[in-house]
Design a protein around this motif. Sequence first.
Motif, PDB file in Angstrom:
ATOM      1  N   GLU A 153      -5.173 -13.452  -3.735  1.00  0.00           N
ATOM      2  CA  GLU A 153      -5.859 -12.483  -2.893  1.00  0.00           C
ATOM      3  C   GLU A 153      -4.781 -11.792  -2.065  1.00  0.00           C
ATOM      4  OE1 GLU A 153      -9.708 -12.451   0.048  1.00  0.00           O
ATOM      5  OE2 GLU A 153      -9.613 -13.886  -1.590  1.00  0.00           O
ATOM      6  N   SER A 154      -4.883 -10.482  -1.933  1.00  0.00           N
ATOM      7  CA  SER A 154      -3.848  -9.714  -1.236  1.00  0.00           C
ATOM      8  C   SER A 154      -4.446  -8.876  -0.121  1.00  0.00           C
ATOM      9  CB  SER A 154      -3.107  -8.807  -2.230  1.00  0.00           C
ATOM     10  OG  SER A 154      -2.430  -9.581  -3.186  1.00  0.00           O
ATOM     11  N   PHE A 155      -3.618  -8.676   0.900  1.00  0.00           N
ATOM     12  CA  PHE A 155      -4.012  -7.938   2.093  1.00  0.00           C
ATOM     13  C   PHE A 155      -2.941  -6.901   2.384  1.00  0.00           C
ATOM     14  CE2 PHE A 155      -5.681 -12.170   2.221  1.00  0.00           C
ATOM     15  CZ  PHE A 155      -6.965 -12.043   2.718  1.00  0.00           C
ATOM     16  N   LEU A 156      -3.343  -5.669   2.617  1.00  0.00           N
ATOM     17  CA  LEU A 156      -2.427  -4.632   3.068  1.00  0.00           C
ATOM     18  C   LEU A 156      -2.633  -4.509   4.565  1.00  0.00           C
ATOM     19  CD1 LEU A 156      -0.319  -2.515   2.242  1.00  0.00           C
ATOM     20  CD2 LEU A 156      -2.216  -0.874   2.034  1.00  0.00           C
ATOM     21  N   ILE A 157      -1.562  -4.733   5.306  1.00  0.00           N
ATOM     22  CA  ILE A 157      -1.638  -4.807   6.763  1.00  0.00           C
ATOM     23  C   ILE A 157      -0.808  -3.679   7.358  1.00  0.00           C
ATOM     24  CG2 ILE A 157      -1.199  -6.287   8.765  1.00  0.00           C
ATOM     25  CD1 ILE A 157      -1.338  -8.660   6.620  1.00  0.00           C
ATOM     26  N   ASP A 158      -1.411  -2.918   8.256  1.00  0.00           N
ATOM     27  CA  ASP A 158      -0.712  -1.775   8.851  1.00  0.00           C
ATOM     28  C   ASP A 158       0.290  -2.247   9.908  1.00  0.00           C
ATOM     29  OD1 ASP A 158      -1.987  -2.059  11.393  1.00  0.00           O
ATOM     30  OD2 ASP A 158      -3.496  -0.539  10.928  1.00  0.00           O
ATOM     31  N   PRO A 159       1.142  -1.345  10.398  1.00  0.00           N
ATOM     32  CA  PRO A 159       2.177  -1.741  11.362  1.00  0.00           C
ATOM     33  C   PRO A 159       1.651  -2.330  12.671  1.00  0.00           C
ATOM     34  CG  PRO A 159       2.755   0.350  10.358  1.00  0.00           C
ATOM     35  CD  PRO A 159       1.349   0.028   9.924  1.00  0.00           C
ATOM     36  N   ASP A 160       0.368  -2.091  12.990  1.00  0.00           N
ATOM     37  CA  ASP A 160      -0.230  -2.665  14.197  1.00  0.00           C
ATOM     38  C   ASP A 160      -0.849  -4.032  13.948  1.00  0.00           C
ATOM     39  OD1 ASP A 160       0.434  -0.429  15.795  1.00  0.00           O
ATOM     40  OD2 ASP A 160      -1.325   0.638  15.048  1.00  0.00           O
ATOM     41  N   GLY A 161      -0.796  -4.518  12.702  1.00  0.00           N
ATOM     42  CA  GLY A 161      -1.341  -5.831  12.378  1.00  0.00           C
ATOM     43  C   GLY A 161      -2.801  -5.809  11.967  1.00  0.00           C
ATOM     44  N   ASN A 162      -3.318  -4.629  11.645  1.00  0.00           N
ATOM     45  CA  ASN A 162      -4.726  -4.500  11.251  1.00  0.00           C
ATOM     46  C   ASN A 162      -4.855  -4.379   9.734  1.00  0.00           C
ATOM     47  OD1 ASN A 162      -5.628  -4.442  13.979  1.00  0.00           O
ATOM     48  ND2 ASN A 162      -4.927  -2.323  14.090  1.00  0.00           N
ATOM     49  N   LEU A 163      -5.989  -4.820   9.225  1.00  0.00           N
ATOM     50  CA  LEU A 163      -6.239  -4.765   7.790  1.00  0.00           C
ATOM     51  C   LEU A 163      -6.468  -3.323   7.339  1.00  0.00           C
ATOM     52  CD1 LEU A 163      -6.707  -6.447   5.185  1.00  0.00           C
ATOM     53  CD2 LEU A 163      -9.138  -6.343   5.721  1.00  0.00           C
ATOM     54  N   ALA A 164      -5.677  -2.893   6.361  1.00  0.00           N
ATOM     55  CA  ALA A 164      -5.849  -1.561   5.774  1.00  0.00           C
ATOM     56  C   ALA A 164      -6.611  -1.654   4.456  1.00  0.00           C
ATOM     57  CB  ALA A 164      -4.491  -0.900   5.554  1.00  0.00           C
ATOM     58  N   ALA A 165      -6.403  -2.750   3.722  1.00  0.00           N
ATOM     59  CA  ALA A 165      -7.093  -2.941   2.438  1.00  0.00           C
ATOM     60  C   ALA A 165      -6.999  -4.404   2.044  1.00  0.00           C
ATOM     61  CB  ALA A 165      -6.474  -2.064   1.353  1.00  0.00           C
TER      62      ALA A 165
ATOM     63  N   GLU B 172       0.971  -0.474  -6.796  1.00  0.00           N
ATOM     64  CA  GLU B 172       1.329   0.790  -6.146  1.00  0.00           C
ATOM     65  C   GLU B 172       0.086   1.525  -5.642  1.00  0.00           C
ATOM     66  OE1 GLU B 172       5.439   1.691  -8.609  1.00  0.00           O
ATOM     67  OE2 GLU B 172       3.546   2.500  -9.356  1.00  0.00           O
ATOM     68  N   THR B 173      -0.971   1.497  -6.403  1.00  0.00           N
ATOM     69  CA  THR B 173      -2.225   2.122  -5.971  1.00  0.00           C
ATOM     70  C   THR B 173      -2.771   1.423  -4.730  1.00  0.00           C
ATOM     71  OG1 THR B 173      -2.745   2.818  -8.222  1.00  0.00           O
ATOM     72  CG2 THR B 173      -4.592   2.664  -6.676  1.00  0.00           C
ATOM     73  N   PHE B 174      -2.762   0.083  -4.740  1.00  0.00           N
ATOM     74  CA  PHE B 174      -3.237  -0.693  -3.596  1.00  0.00           C
ATOM     75  C   PHE B 174      -2.411  -0.387  -2.344  1.00  0.00           C
ATOM     76  CE2 PHE B 174      -2.937  -4.687  -1.098  1.00  0.00           C
ATOM     77  CZ  PHE B 174      -4.268  -4.845  -0.752  1.00  0.00           C
ATOM     78  N   ALA B 175      -1.094  -0.294  -2.513  1.00  0.00           N
ATOM     79  CA  ALA B 175      -0.177  -0.115  -1.376  1.00  0.00           C
ATOM     80  C   ALA B 175       0.064   1.349  -1.026  1.00  0.00           C
ATOM     81  CB  ALA B 175       1.148  -0.798  -1.687  1.00  0.00           C
ATOM     82  N   ALA B 176      -0.624   2.273  -1.679  1.00  0.00           N
ATOM     83  CA  ALA B 176      -0.384   3.699  -1.477  1.00  0.00           C
ATOM     84  C   ALA B 176      -0.407   4.137  -0.006  1.00  0.00           C
ATOM     85  CB  ALA B 176      -1.371   4.530  -2.299  1.00  0.00           C
ATOM     86  N   PRO B 177      -1.328   3.643   0.827  1.00  0.00           N
ATOM     87  CA  PRO B 177      -1.296   4.085   2.236  1.00  0.00           C
ATOM     88  C   PRO B 177       0.029   3.755   2.923  1.00  0.00           C
ATOM     89  CG  PRO B 177      -3.384   3.017   1.747  1.00  0.00           C
ATOM     90  CD  PRO B 177      -2.494   2.799   0.552  1.00  0.00           C
TER      91      PRO B 177
END
Length: 177
Positions: free
Chosen positions: A137-149, A162-167
């Motif tokens: 299971e994977s989590f994309l986390i923004d620079p503020d520590g919040n879940l992006a995806a 790459e599609t998952f991490a696009a943001p």
Amino acid sequence: MNLRSSLVVIGVVALLGFLAWGLFKEGEGGIAEGEPVPVAMLPTLPAGDEKSLEDYRGEWVLLNVWASWCGPCRDESPALEEFETANRGEIAVVGVDTRDLTNDALKFLGKYGIGYDQLRDADGRYADELKTTGVPESFLIDPDGNLAAQRKGPFRSLEDIETFAAPALRDGSGPSQ
């Protein structure tokens, strides 16, 4: 209906019940996009240090929860390593080995040539805090520590990652050097 037919029907009904429960469980809870991702101080793999998501604050993070006994984890590992190598400096890739034996995890890392940061969640408490439903299971986390995806299940290819991490890749803020 004979005994054999009755047992088959009971087996099919039980299987359908487990599948329905799994679908229900997958749809419940979880961290909502935009919400803070839990942090915990965890030992590193190999041992010798401790780290937390707090150490990556200010960076995009692709957090991948895995285990050495997980077939789909083995399948996605080469693409994750390739992604990390190609995008180093833009996004931090961090693995969390959960509910696994240390020696098995170390063998896994060696076998698949995994070089990005790895954290150890031996008892699964951190995976539980993340509200995972399984591995990988994977989590994309923004620079503020919040879940992006969030992605439940394996990545099938480098393009999938790459599609998952696009943001994060579009953002351009990248990890601080």
